[in-house]
Design an enzyme around this catalytic site. Structure first.
Site, PDB file in Angstrom:
ATOM      1  N   HIS A 122      43.758  29.882  37.737  1.00 21.31           N
ATOM      2  CA  HIS A 122      43.978  28.433  38.123  1.00 21.31           C
ATOM      3  C   HIS A 122      43.578  28.060  39.659  1.00 21.31           C
ATOM      4  O   HIS A 122      43.741  29.215  40.485  1.00 21.31           O
ATOM      5  CB  HIS A 122      45.623  28.097  38.101  1.00 21.31           C
ATOM      6  N   THR A 174      41.011  45.188  37.928  1.00 20.79           N
ATOM      7  CA  THR A 174      40.342  44.044  38.941  1.00 20.79           C
ATOM      8  C   THR A 174      38.828  44.066  39.125  1.00 20.79           C
ATOM      9  O   THR A 174      38.521  43.280  39.382  1.00 20.79           O
ATOM     10  CB  THR A 174      41.309  44.177  40.260  1.00 20.79           C
ATOM     11  N   ARG A 189      42.267  52.811  39.118  1.00 19.88           N
ATOM     12  CA  ARG A 189      41.231  53.945  39.834  1.00 19.88           C
ATOM     13  C   ARG A 189      40.833  54.700  38.527  1.00 19.88           C
ATOM     14  O   ARG A 189      41.512  54.954  37.815  1.00 19.88           O
ATOM     15  CB  ARG A 189      42.098  54.605  40.674  1.00 19.88           C
TER      16      ARG A 189
END
Length: 211
Positions: A122, A174, A189
């Protein structure tokens, strides 16, 4: 010119068609779309299984594909409202998982329970508008062949998980995961990688790099 492109260039007509397909302020398509439109447009292999209590927020304007011998387990949600959802062969989408396109999943992928993969974000920068009234952005998620995504993991928009990699349960990914890697943590990681020269899985020699 595709129907989607045609409608994108005609906002007023697109809004009318949108209201015909989905009730106002909802994501789930009307029953007539699920019963009489989607089965003739989307590609679900005859040997694939979608459990009866899966929520299929699937519209005809974007693709939905489920390959041979693949299963979407109970209480999961699949949404292609803003991007294609393509799932290969011999895949499992585990109980209670959420897949919001654009997402492409290769063959032989295990997705465990309560995994969230959303290619949607968003926009929030305009402080004069509630966030739900602002536009959305999309960045495709790609899960390559032979991966295992552990329970309660989150894969964020724009991430590619390379072939034969493992995402540990509870991880938040991510950044891209290299092929033949094991990652874990928040943010995820690299915990170890396969070394083709030695033929062994090896841990990083230095502090694991954040993905």
């Amino acid at each position: 010119m595709s129907l989607k492109t045609y409608l994108d260039g005609r906002p007023a007509l697109k809004q009318i068609v949108h209201r015909m397909l989905i009730p106002k302020d909802q994501a789930r398509p009307r029953l007539w779309v699920s019963w009489f439109v989607n089965p003739f447009i989307h590609k679900k292999h005859r040997s694939a299984t979608i459990r009866s209590n899966v929520r299929m927020d699937v519209l005809p304007f974007n693709a939905f594909v489920l390959g041979a011998k693949s299963t979407i387990e109970s209480f999961s949600v699949v949404n292609n409202g803003v991007g294609d959802v393509i799932i290969g062969e011999h895949c499992t989408v585990g109980i209670g998982s959420v897949v919001i396109g654009p997402v492409r999943i290769g063959s032989d992928v295990i997705i465990a329970q309560h995994v969230v993969m959303s290619g949607l974000n968003h926009v929030y920068e305009d402080i004069n508008l509630p966030i739900h009234r602002q536009p959305v952005t999309t960045r495709p998620i790609v899960i390559e062949e032979e991966c295992w995504i552990g329970a309660n993991a989150v894969i964020t928009a724009g991430v590619t998980v390379g072939k034969h990699s493992v995402v540990a349960g509870g991880s938040v990914v991510t950044r891209d995961v290299p092929p033949y890697s094991v990652v874990g943590g928040n943010p995820a990681r690299i915990l170890k990688q396969y070394d083709a020269k030695t033929g062994h899985w090896q841990k990083p020699t230095a502090t694991p790099a954040t993905l």
